[in-house]
Motif scaffolding. Structure first.
Motif, mmCIF file in Angstrom:
data_model
loop_
_atom_site.group_PDB
_atom_site.id
_atom_site.type_symbol
_atom_site.label_atom_id
_atom_site.label_comp_id
_atom_site.label_asym_id
_atom_site.label_seq_id
_atom_site.Cartn_x
_atom_site.Cartn_y
_atom_site.Cartn_z
ATOM 1 N N ASN A 25 0.836 -1.194 0.000
ATOM 2 C CA ASN A 25 0.000 0.000 0.000
ATOM 3 C C ASN A 25 0.879 1.254 0.000
ATOM 4 O O ASN A 25 2.103 1.186 0.090
ATOM 5 C CB ASN A 25 -0.990 -0.018 1.173
ATOM 6 N N CYS A 26 0.225 2.403 -0.073
ATOM 7 C CA CYS A 26 0.950 3.672 -0.182
ATOM 8 C C CYS A 26 1.781 3.985 1.066
ATOM 9 O O CYS A 26 2.921 4.441 0.955
ATOM 10 C CB CYS A 26 -0.019 4.809 -0.486
ATOM 11 N N ALA A 27 1.243 3.747 2.253
ATOM 12 C CA ALA A 27 1.978 4.054 3.483
ATOM 13 C C ALA A 27 3.225 3.182 3.601
ATOM 14 O O ALA A 27 4.307 3.673 3.935
ATOM 15 C CB ALA A 27 1.081 3.860 4.703
ATOM 16 N N THR A 28 3.084 1.897 3.318
ATOM 17 C CA THR A 28 4.223 0.975 3.391
ATOM 18 C C THR A 28 5.267 1.340 2.342
ATOM 19 O O THR A 28 6.465 1.372 2.629
ATOM 20 C CB THR A 28 3.747 -0.478 3.216
ATOM 21 N N THR A 29 4.802 1.627 1.139
ATOM 22 C CA THR A 29 5.711 2.037 0.062
ATOM 23 C C THR A 29 6.468 3.287 0.475
ATOM 24 O O THR A 29 7.688 3.376 0.313
ATOM 25 C CB THR A 29 4.921 2.277 -1.234
ATOM 26 N N LYS A 30 5.750 4.250 1.036
ATOM 27 C CA LYS A 30 6.348 5.531 1.414
ATOM 28 C C LYS A 30 7.411 5.349 2.487
ATOM 29 O O LYS A 30 8.522 5.849 2.353
ATOM 30 C CB LYS A 30 5.234 6.456 1.908
ATOM 31 N N ILE A 31 7.098 4.628 3.539
ATOM 32 C CA ILE A 31 8.056 4.497 4.631
ATOM 33 C C ILE A 31 9.257 3.647 4.210
ATOM 34 O O ILE A 31 10.394 3.934 4.581
ATOM 35 C CB ILE A 31 7.384 3.987 5.930
ATOM 36 N N GLY A 68 2.556 7.433 6.442
ATOM 37 C CA GLY A 68 3.879 6.830 6.294
ATOM 38 C C GLY A 68 4.992 7.827 6.578
ATOM 39 O O GLY A 68 5.998 7.502 7.210
ATOM 40 N N THR A 69 4.791 9.060 6.133
ATOM 41 C CA THR A 69 5.803 10.082 6.366
ATOM 42 C C THR A 69 5.842 10.490 7.828
ATOM 43 O O THR A 69 6.926 10.695 8.385
ATOM 44 C CB THR A 69 5.549 11.311 5.475
ATOM 45 N N LEU A 70 4.682 10.614 8.463
ATOM 46 C CA LEU A 70 4.669 10.957 9.884
ATOM 47 C C LEU A 70 5.410 9.887 10.699
ATOM 48 O O LEU A 70 6.175 10.214 11.608
ATOM 49 C CB LEU A 70 3.236 11.128 10.386
#
Length: 148
Positions: A25-31, A68-70
């Motif tokens: 997902n986007c959060a996992t990809t981002k982190i 993810g960034t937070l």
């Protein structure tokens, strides 16, 4: 003539890999991508914590790109020995800047077409790439601030 790959191309390829090869997902990809770009090791628990962070499990709440960034700001902030107040202040500033740039923090507003049953996967691929480019600049500014 050089054969260098631009940061933008690297981001695009990694996002494509994480979305389509690993179905993250986007959060996992981002982190994951931010941790690679800044050479920060992540535990499997951190990766597991991001599993439901794509709009609160597709509910449409806070965007996983923000979440993810937070998470990453907390991790890298502690890695650089920042005080908690400094990390919190930068998380708030990040949310403000993200909202100014992308017009919302909500997945339901940012995701093209929302979460309709027949939507193709990974509609946010382009947005993810743009957000990661924005995040890299923000994280660089963050780690170059005073730590007290």
């Amino acid at each position: 003539m050089t054969n260098q790959i631009s940061q933008k191309e690297i981001i695009s390829e990694k996002v494509k890999e994480y979305y389509w090869k690993y179905d993250l997902n986007c959060a996992t990809t981002k982190i994951k991508l931010l941790s690679e770009m800044f050479s920060i090791n992540l535990s499997e628990q951190v990766i597991s914590a991001a599993i439901g962070m794509h709009g609160a499990g597709k509910y449409g709440a806070q965007c996983g790109l923000v979440e993810g960034t937070l998470m990453f700001l907390g991790i890298i902030g502690k890695e650089y020995s920042f005080q908690e107040k400094t990390i919190v202040d930068h998380c708030r500033e990040y949310a403000k800047q993200f909202e100014n740039k992308f017009q919302s923090l909500l997945c339901s507003a940012l995701r093209p077409e929302g979460f309709k049953k027949n939507n193709p996967q990974h509609l946010c691929e382009n947005l993810t790439c743009r957000a990661i480019e924005f995040n890299i600049d923000f994280v660089l500014q963050f780690i170059n601030t005073k730590r007290y």
